[in-house]
Motif scaffolding. Structure first.
Motif, PDB file in Angstrom:
ATOM      1  N   ASP A  12       2.297  -6.251   5.121  1.00  0.00           N
ATOM      2  CA  ASP A  12       2.103  -7.449   4.299  1.00  0.00           C
ATOM      3  C   ASP A  12       0.927  -8.331   4.723  1.00  0.00           C
ATOM      4  O   ASP A  12       0.251  -8.880   3.882  1.00  0.00           O
ATOM      5  N   LYS A  34       2.769  -2.436  -1.426  1.00  0.00           N
ATOM      6  CA  LYS A  34       2.171  -2.398  -0.088  1.00  0.00           C
ATOM      7  C   LYS A  34       3.107  -1.691   0.894  1.00  0.00           C
ATOM      8  O   LYS A  34       2.679  -0.875   1.697  1.00  0.00           O
ATOM      9  N   HIS A  81      -3.682 -11.000   2.994  1.00  0.00           N
ATOM     10  CA  HIS A  81      -2.443 -10.442   2.450  1.00  0.00           C
ATOM     11  C   HIS A  81      -2.625  -8.930   2.346  1.00  0.00           C
ATOM     12  O   HIS A  81      -2.793  -8.386   1.252  1.00  0.00           O
ATOM     13  N   LYS A 122       4.253 -16.536   4.945  1.00  0.00           N
ATOM     14  CA  LYS A 122       3.182 -16.933   4.030  1.00  0.00           C
ATOM     15  C   LYS A 122       2.577 -18.287   4.419  1.00  0.00           C
ATOM     16  O   LYS A 122       1.372 -18.482   4.327  1.00  0.00           O
ATOM     17  N   SER A 146       1.889  -9.377  -4.310  1.00  0.00           N
ATOM     18  CA  SER A 146       3.299  -9.218  -3.973  1.00  0.00           C
ATOM     19  C   SER A 146       3.969  -8.250  -4.951  1.00  0.00           C
ATOM     20  O   SER A 146       3.722  -8.308  -6.158  1.00  0.00           O
TER      21      SER A 146
END
Ligand code: SAT
Ligand code: MN
Length: 625
Positions: free
Chosen positions: A313, A292, A266, A246, A288
């Motif tokens: 991701d 996904k 993302h 991230k 999040s």
């Protein structure tokens, strides 16, 4: 064997290089290590080569000090249990540090607290870190991890060097990115992203190594875009400590992307082949813990379709010379949410995690297996479960979770049965649709298509979702998560929107169609849509729209499937299509008013006019309903 002599050039530093040779390193890397070693004062230095032998050594050491234990039911699988105060990303302690505040967060009224990023001045952050990093690695080894986000040598890729005092981070980074000697060779004496991480728990002589060392009270994750530097202190949890993910691939990545005119998003990347053998790639942004990984690894329920996974991701995307958008997955592994993953919901993930996987905060069974809520029940009743908190003989119905809701598996991507044949292509795969989605229990139809790129950017900006356990939030609440990037923007969201919008003007570019999906709409009896493998029915409609099929009708929010155009063949359960596509007037009036308030208060004077226009047009369509 110690090689003390390597440190001759840093006379005031007393640590020794335990593994690797400092003099083999590019000069800039060497300076970075010396500088930070002087500050953090580790006992040893270990320069990672990325080999399996090294991995096995570190796993052995982690096992010896109790950080991990083997899950003997599988091959080379391990379980780490963290401190219960170190289980997720901590957004409130994550900062972007730029000289000008408005480089980081939008220009809003003075009394507005920004929910679009935390800013601190570089000098204030320097002070804060000065009270943390000096001496923080005493008694520990500082590992040097050269890592590449993206295939080594690809023009998409970016190199970082992470210094960390956590061997758990090293073995996880080895799965999640490409690390070691080959990265250094590719780097040469070029610049790199400087990443420093410490668990913030020096070892004193009397203290034994902690099981999961961390320092939650002092945790801070700092990004210095102007210095290309990331400093993370106090947490060992993945989202805070695997700095390539991230921190670099999204926060710093989005800044580089704007400057170099590409996108760091993302998003998962998936390939879809239809029964006629035509294949297309889509990128999809969901917040999040919204599925996904499940979507990218889906086993489609419609016969003749094949889904392949490029990434689950993060997507780095850029237009090529022909104006085609192309994407790579900068990662090399999956850091997926464990609870809810099962043979039924994600059989490919279950096969991916059978070997070479590090689990964090899941429950274990006494026959050396893993366990979590939503996993197919263990078939033997006499198997005992130990919860992530270490509660032995954990019982169903005990009122506690066996695994932490944000517990994770960390597994190599190349073990995924449906990994795409081009997943490591250095040119990337061509993206023909971009999909946004969130958890929306109310009001949002199963799928709709934007009228054009600008409207699509507006859809991304308007994205909202129910909160999940991926961050420190408690309880379920629908919150804004524009582009599913809210926790990951590296710069002012208003500028981010301008960046996205700027591509529409360029006629040479083939901007993909943009869609919004919602698998999570609820009726009185729960979810209206079966989800998982059945999502192929929605992807098939998107696929046909990309091919130019006339299977859409106008609605106030975007194009929706013409009635009867979604392929429902063979669907076993009843689905209430009217309820899935209904646009309740009261809901949408409240929605546009709330969006307007959000944009005005949170993006303020940085809101691009084009987004304002899109909002006004939507408002008109809704109020005419
Ligand atoms: O916790 S991570 O940031 O690594 C994963 C996520 O929240 O998407
Ligand atoms: Mn994520």
């Amino acid at each position: 064997k110690l090689k003390d002599n390597c440190y001759a050039c840093a006379p005031d530093y007393t640590g020794s290089v335990l593994y690797g040779n400092l003099n083999d390193l590019p000069e800039k890397v060497k300076c970075f290590i010396q500088d930070k070693a002087k500050q953090c004062q580790p006992e040893y230095i270990h320069i990672c080569d990325g080999t399996e032998k090294e991995r096995d050594l570190l796993l052995y050491l982690l096992q010896k000090d109790g950080t991990i234990k083997p899950l003997n039911k599988y091959e080379n699988c391990w379980l780490a249990r963290t401190d219960p105060d170190d289980v997720a990303r901590v957004e409130s302690k994550t900062f972007i540090c730029t000289t000008n505040k408005t480089d980081t967060i939008p220009n809003t009224k003075d009394d507005v607290v920004s929910t679009l990023g935390n800013w601190m001045s570089p000098s204030d952050m320097d002070c804060l870190l000065e009270s943390r990093f000096p001496g923080c690695m005493k008694g520990r080894t500082m590992f040097v991890i050269p890592f590449s986000m993206g295939p080594i040598g690809s023009k998409f890729s970016k190199i970082g060097i992470q210094l960390t005092d956590s061997a758990y981070v090293v073995v996880s980074m080895r799965i999640m990115s490409r690390i070691g000697t080959s990265v250094l060779e590719s780097l040469g004496n070029d610049d790199f992203i400087k990443c420093l991480h410490s668990v913030g728990k020096p070892v004193t002589s009397v203290q034994k190594a902690d099981r999961w060392p961390c320092n939650p009270k002092q945790t801070v994750i700092a990004h210095y875009p102007e210095r290309h530097e990331i400093c993370s202190f106090g947490s060992g949890y993945g989202g805070n400590s695997l700095l390539g993910k991230k921190c670099m691939a999204l926060r710093i990545g989005s800044i580089l992307a704007r400057k170099e005119r590409w996108f760091a998003e993302h998003m998962l990347i998936m390939g879809i082949e239809n029964p006629a053998g035509v294949k297309k790639y889509f990128a999809a942004a969901f917040p999040s813990a919204c599925g996904k990984t499940n979507l990218a690894m889906m086993e489609p329920s419609l016969p003749g379709y094949k889904v392949t996974c490029v990434g689950d991701d993060i997507a780095w995307m850029r237009f090529d010379e022909n104006g085609q958008l192309r994407a790579i997955n900068p990662e090399a592994g999956f850091f997926g949410v464990a609870p809810g993953t099962s043979k039924k919901t994600n059989p490919n993930a279950m096969k991916t995690i059978e070997k070479n996987t590090i689990f964090t905060n899941v429950a274990s069974t006494d026959d050396g297996g893993f366990y979590w809520q939503g996993l197919d029940k263990t078939n033997q009743d006499n198997i005992q479960i130990t919860s992530w908190m270490g509660i032995k003989n954990w019982q169903h119905g005990s009122g506690t979770d066996p695994a932490h809701p944000n517990s994770r598996f960390c597994a190599p991507a190349n073990q995924c049965p449906n990994i795409d044949e081009n997943w490591e292509s250095s040119e990337g795969v061509s993206i023909e649709a971009i999909i946004f989605g969130g958890r929306r229990p109310e009001g949002l139809p199963l799928v709709f298509e934007s009228f054009d790129w600008t409207h699509g950017v507006f859809l991304g900006a308007s994205l909202k979702s129910e909160t999940t356990a991926a961050a420190e939030y408690k309880g379920k609440l629908v919150v804004h998560d524009p582009f599913a990037m809210r926790p990951f923007f590296g710069y002012n969201f208003g500028h981010y929107l301008k960046h996205w919008l700027s591509f529409q003007a360029n006629r040479k570019l083939n901007c993909p169609k943009i869609f919004h999906v919602n698998w999570f709409r609820k009726g009185p009896e729960g979810f209206l849509w079966p989800g998982f493998g059945e999502n192929i029915r929605v992807l098939d409609w998107i696929f046909r729209r990309v091919q130019g099929e006339d299977c859409h009708v106008m609605s106030p929010v975007g194009y929706i499937p013409r009635p009867g155009s979604l392929n429902m063949a063979g669907l076993k359960q009843e689905v209430d299509m009217n309820a899935l596509f209904e646009l309740p007037v009261q809901f949408w009036r409240a929605e546009v008013d709330e969006l307007e308030h959000y944009f005005n208060s949170q993006v303020g004077s940085d809101l691009p006019d084009k987004i304002k226009q899109e909002l006004n047009q939507l408002k008109q369509r809704i109020y005419n309903m």
